[in-house]
Write a protein that holds these residues in place. Structure first.
Motif, mmCIF file in Angstrom:
data_model
loop_
_atom_site.group_PDB
_atom_site.id
_atom_site.type_symbol
_atom_site.label_atom_id
_atom_site.label_comp_id
_atom_site.label_asym_id
_atom_site.label_seq_id
_atom_site.Cartn_x
_atom_site.Cartn_y
_atom_site.Cartn_z
ATOM 1 N N ASN A 273 0.844 -1.195 0.000
ATOM 2 C CA ASN A 273 0.000 0.000 0.000
ATOM 3 C C ASN A 273 0.880 1.247 0.000
ATOM 4 O O ASN A 273 1.717 1.420 0.889
ATOM 5 C CB ASN A 273 -0.940 0.012 1.199
ATOM 6 N N PRO A 314 -6.779 -2.139 3.342
ATOM 7 C CA PRO A 314 -6.536 -1.966 4.777
ATOM 8 C C PRO A 314 -7.321 -2.921 5.669
ATOM 9 O O PRO A 314 -7.103 -2.940 6.876
ATOM 10 C CB PRO A 314 -6.981 -0.514 5.036
ATOM 11 N N SER A 457 -7.701 6.621 3.789
ATOM 12 C CA SER A 457 -8.343 5.429 3.240
ATOM 13 C C SER A 457 -9.862 5.613 3.153
ATOM 14 O O SER A 457 -10.510 5.059 2.282
ATOM 15 C CB SER A 457 -8.036 4.207 4.106
ATOM 16 N N SER A 477 -12.803 3.727 -0.942
ATOM 17 C CA SER A 477 -13.099 4.996 -0.303
ATOM 18 C C SER A 477 -14.540 4.984 0.202
ATOM 19 O O SER A 477 -15.485 4.955 -0.567
ATOM 20 C CB SER A 477 -12.849 6.094 -1.329
#
Ligand SMILES: [Zn+2]
Length: 866
Positions: A273, A314, A457, A477
């Motif tokens: 990431n 995430p 994020s 998102s």
């Protein structure tokens, strides 16, 4: 030699012993199988085998047995503390065992507090290091969960010097089974089909679970996406526990294909990431990798690193910690998927898979303490680097909120709080870029805060990726999945009070009316309110056109879809209706206004023909082999938990037995439906007689190919295909991977005057696509309810060719067929339970679908040339 070892040798059943003789990997199966090197163990602590009554690997340990063993360790040892951190839908406890030295146990709360302090400051370096071991987020990957029984036993019972040192200097939290419902579904399957002797044939029923299988949780969600979305009680419990401890290291035990070996991090370097500081990838992962490698080399197990698995999203158990200054690790073990299964080399035993996982877990503990200084540095660097980035950010804060939808707005506020993201009330009303945000109805999230990476994020739509091959969605998102109005503040701002506790909508008391009640359809929970009213016998109507009313002397406007509940035109008495309306308002957390007249200030009056009575939905969904369990589960979860509506889930092979006339609505999510023609004809006849068929993605393609509708798919190659080039074989995966649509966020233009678009205030709607069902805009001017614009990409990865294909295609079409209609989705509006925005389209299809009449039109134009 400890009691464990000797018992292990004699504990094998005769049949197990028999086949062990034939397996080279286990030919030396002895007491020391799991612990090469042996050690001294406290005889007062029962081994898993002593407690369970069978050797690990010979049976799939039921979840209640796992919990009982952990409780027993707590009872017998002052090194262990058992804790229940949540409960699953099927009422199984979600548990953690905290293991450390007795001296540390005696001051565990002080240790926890000092540890949290140490996060970003220079205090408390002498305090124990906190790490976490988790397993079985996927229920049918049992070796991880089984291995935690050994890990817990080892840490609680071992008298070895190394272990005592670990316990003095560390706190180890073990979460043995993250997804207990799925794990037990799989346990039962594997145990009930186990043969004596074992059957290693991969086609044996033991190794081929029936739909939906044990991977998922109760509602058939993949729980390994829920660390970020926290849609379910499991995810909520894990994340709450994570923040209670903020461990430096979190490992997540998984399984992969039977013919593979073992995987550990570092992961695929091109899919790290990009917003996480790179010390994790460049320093911590390679360092730990050496310990994992050593543990596998020692027992002769093959493995790989740096391939296949990504670190991008995430919300994996193996990545969440990365966003909080920790290090998440993934273990993937080839699965025996059952007790014994053939591979391209020797048969794989469950015991072998457990041993690898256990050795990897011990290596984690060893590495964590050895690399303590590096882990502390990682966290400090993390907060320093992200703090500097936040300071430099041109965006200073995000403001979001939908004035007419407290429930959807609150859901995002509460998601922020779950991840310990700071949220503030507005200090003043804000107007920016044509959007208005009112104090009390909108919230502010500053960029400069410790959890800056979570803020990014949540709100950032485009992160640049260096890779085009994704294991999973490339965009998440959440501001877009909530489809909430939002704006970025770039100038200094004032913030109001910090939101400290989750927001719960508290609607004003409903006043009694002798005439009618109205509910704004914009609120997310209006669907719940409508069904609750219908289910308790109320007649409910909806306005197909807007109007405004005088309420207590003030004008208030109501948009398309406003719910109208007349008082006299009911089968229930006005007092009963009033009680029901009050109860509904509380249950759904939604305001209800009492009105005393039909006469509107503007727009239609309440007695207009454009106010139509809604039919109570009776919904049927096809499920079973070949159907997307995720999509079906999302529908089930949505209607169950957010609408309170029962839905009949029928195996599609049983559809012939169903009397379709008792249902108003049939839902077909993506899948392969091999329905015979007479059944397809019955569906067609039922639609023509007034039914509503709702299809998603490949089910939409299926319906079109079956001739259930006149609507069409796009010609297969709108984007011009280049001549086939020669490509090196080794590059095939890259070239083909680029063509996949793994998940990105797109824009569609929504007809908000259409019943399917009711409740939306903006025609521009964000939606999620991980597929290429390309609907051709309808010949009828009224049928294309949602259409992608020429430049539809909002965020995430899609190839240029695919983007061209999606551009201008239809996203949502309604087509009239006789008395009924079909609602054709090119996408899944309920993705992962987090697409609160497009959920509304699905609510509309379910609750208003039966009231949609499709206007006829005169088609004087020539057939379009292609
Ligand atoms: Zn897994």
């Amino acid at each position: 030699m400890s009691q464990f070892f000797s018992r292990y040798a004699t504990g094998f059943s005769r049949s197990l012993f028999f086949w062990l003789l034939w397996l080279p990997a286990l030919a030396n199966a002895q007491a020391s199988y799991f612990y090469p090197g042996g050690g001294k163990f406290n005889p007062a602590i029962p081994t898993p085998e002593q407690f369970l009554g069978y050797p690990l690997g010979s049976y799939h340990t039921r979840y209640d047995q796992t919990v009982a063993y952990y409780k027993e360790l707590d009872r017998l040892s002052d090194r262990a503390t058992f804790e229940v951190i949540g409960q699953t839908y099927e009422r199984r406890p979600i548990v953690v065992l905290t293991i450390t030295s007795p001296a540390n146990q005696a001051r565990i709360e002080d240790i926890r507090k000092a540890h949290l302090q140490r996060g970003s400051t220079n205090t408390g370096d002498g305090e124990p290091l906190v790490i976490q071991i988790g397993a079985n987020v996927h229920g049918n990957e049992p070796s991880g969960g089984e291995s935690t029984l050994l890990s817990a036993y080892y840490l609680v019972a071992s008298e070895g010097e190394e272990t005592l040192n670990w316990l003095n200097q560390m706190v180890v939290n073990i979460n043995p089974v993250l997804n207990p419902d799925g794990r037990d579904r799989f346990n039962n399957w594997a145990n009930m089909h186990k043969g004596t002797p074992y059957v290693a044939d991969p086609l044996d029923r033991e190794h081929t679970e029936v739909w939906p299988g044990g991977r998922m949780n109760h509602y058939w969600f993949d729980p390994n996406r829920d660390w970020f979305l926290t849609v379910h009680p499991e995810g909520e419990a894990w994340v709450k526990f994570f923040h209670k401890w903020r461990p430096y290291v979190v490992v997540d035990h998984h399984e992969m294909g039977t013919n593979s070996t073992f995987y550990f991090d570092p992961g695929k370097p091109t899919s790290n990431n990009p917003i996480v500081p790179e010390g994790l990838y460049n320093n911590i992962y390679p360092r730990f990798g050496r310990y994992f490698a050593e543990s596998m080399n020692k027992i002769g197990s093959m493995y790989f690193t740096k391939e296949v698995f990504d670190k991008l999203y995430p919300g994996y158990g193996s990545s969440y910690a990365n966003f909080f200054g920790g290090a998440g690790f993934l273990f993937e073990q080839a699965s025996s998927r059952g007790h014994l299964q053939e591979t391209t080399t020797i048969p794989l035993t469950l015991a072998f898979t457990i041993r690898n996982q256990f050795q990897a877990a011990l290596a984690t503990v060893r590495a964590s303490l050895a690399e303590k200084a590096e882990l502390i540095k990682l966290r400090r660097d993390f907060y320093r680097i992200t703090g500097e980035q936040a300071k430099k950010s041109p965006i200073k804060a995000y403001v979001f909120g939908e004035a007419n939808d407290a429930n959807r707005t609150n859901a995002l506020v509460n998601l922020c709080l779950t991840h310990e993201v700071e949220v503030y009330e507005l200090d003043n009303n804000i107007s920016q870029g044509g959007k208005k945000f009112d104090k009390g109805k909108a919230y502010l999230v500053p960029i400069e805060q410790p959890n800056y990476l979570m803020v990014r994020s949540f709100f950032e739509k485009a992160i640049d990726y260096s890779d085009s091959l994704f294991y999973d969605a490339s965009a998440w998102s959440v501001i877009h999945s909530f489809n909430l109005p939002y704006t970025e503040l770039r100038a200094p701002f004032a913030k109001g009070t910090r939101v400290a506790v989750p927001k719960v909508a508290a609607p004003a008391q409903v006043e009694q009316s002798t005439y009618a009640y109205v509910i704004d359809w914009a609120d997310y929970s209006a669907a719940k309110a409508v069904y609750h009213l219908q289910n308790h016998g109320a007649i409910v109507q909806t306005a197909f056109k807007p109007f405004s009313l005088s309420l207590g002397g003030n004008a208030r406007s109501y948009s398309y879809g406003t719910i109208v509940i007349p008082v006299q035109q009911q089968k229930i008495a006005p007092d009963s209706l009033f009680r029901l309306v009050k109860e509904t308002s509380q249950a759904a957390g939604i305001p209800v206004q009492a009105v005393g007249s039909s006469l509107a200030l503007s727009g239609i009056d309440l007695g207009s023909n454009a106010v139509r009575t809604l039919k109570k939905p009776e919904v049927l969904m096809l499920v079973g082999q070949g159907v997307s369990a995720y999509e079906a589960g999302e529908v089930w979860h949505l209607l169950d938990t957010r609408v309170g509506m029962p839905i009949t889930k029928i195996e599609w092979t049983n559809l012939g037995r169903a009397n379709l006339n008792r249902y108003t609505t049939l839902v077909m999510v993506s899948g392969t439906y091999s329905l015979d023609k007479p059944i397809v004809d019955r569906i067609k006849a039922w639609v023509n007689a007034g039914g509503t068929l709702i299809t998603f993605k490949t089910a939409t393609e299926w319906a079109i190919k079956q001739g259930l509708t006149k609507e069409k798919l796009m010609a297969p190659d709108t984007a011009k295909n280049k001549k086939p080039n020669r490509v090196d074989y080794d590059n095939a995966a890259n070239v083909e991977g680029v063509k996949a649509v793994n998940g990105a966020i797109f824009e569609m233009d929504l007809d908000i005057t259409h019943p399917l678009g009711f409740g939306f205030s903006d025609r521009k709607v964000s939606m999620f696509r991980n597929n290429l069902t390309l609907l051709k805009p309808s010949e009828s001017p009224y049928n294309t309810v949602g259409q992608h614009p020429a430049n539809p990409l909002i965020g995430g990865y899609i190839s240029k060719d695919n983007l061209k294909r999606v551009a201008n295609s239809a996203a949502l079409i309604v087509s009239g067929e006789g008395q009924g209609r079909m609602v054709l989705f090119a996408f899944n509006p309920n993705f992962r339970g987090i697409w609160y925005g497009t959920n509304k389209l699905f609510f509309n299809a379910i609750l208003f679908g039966n009231n949609i009449t499709v206007p006829s039109f005169e088609n004087n134009e020539q057939e379009e040339k292609e």
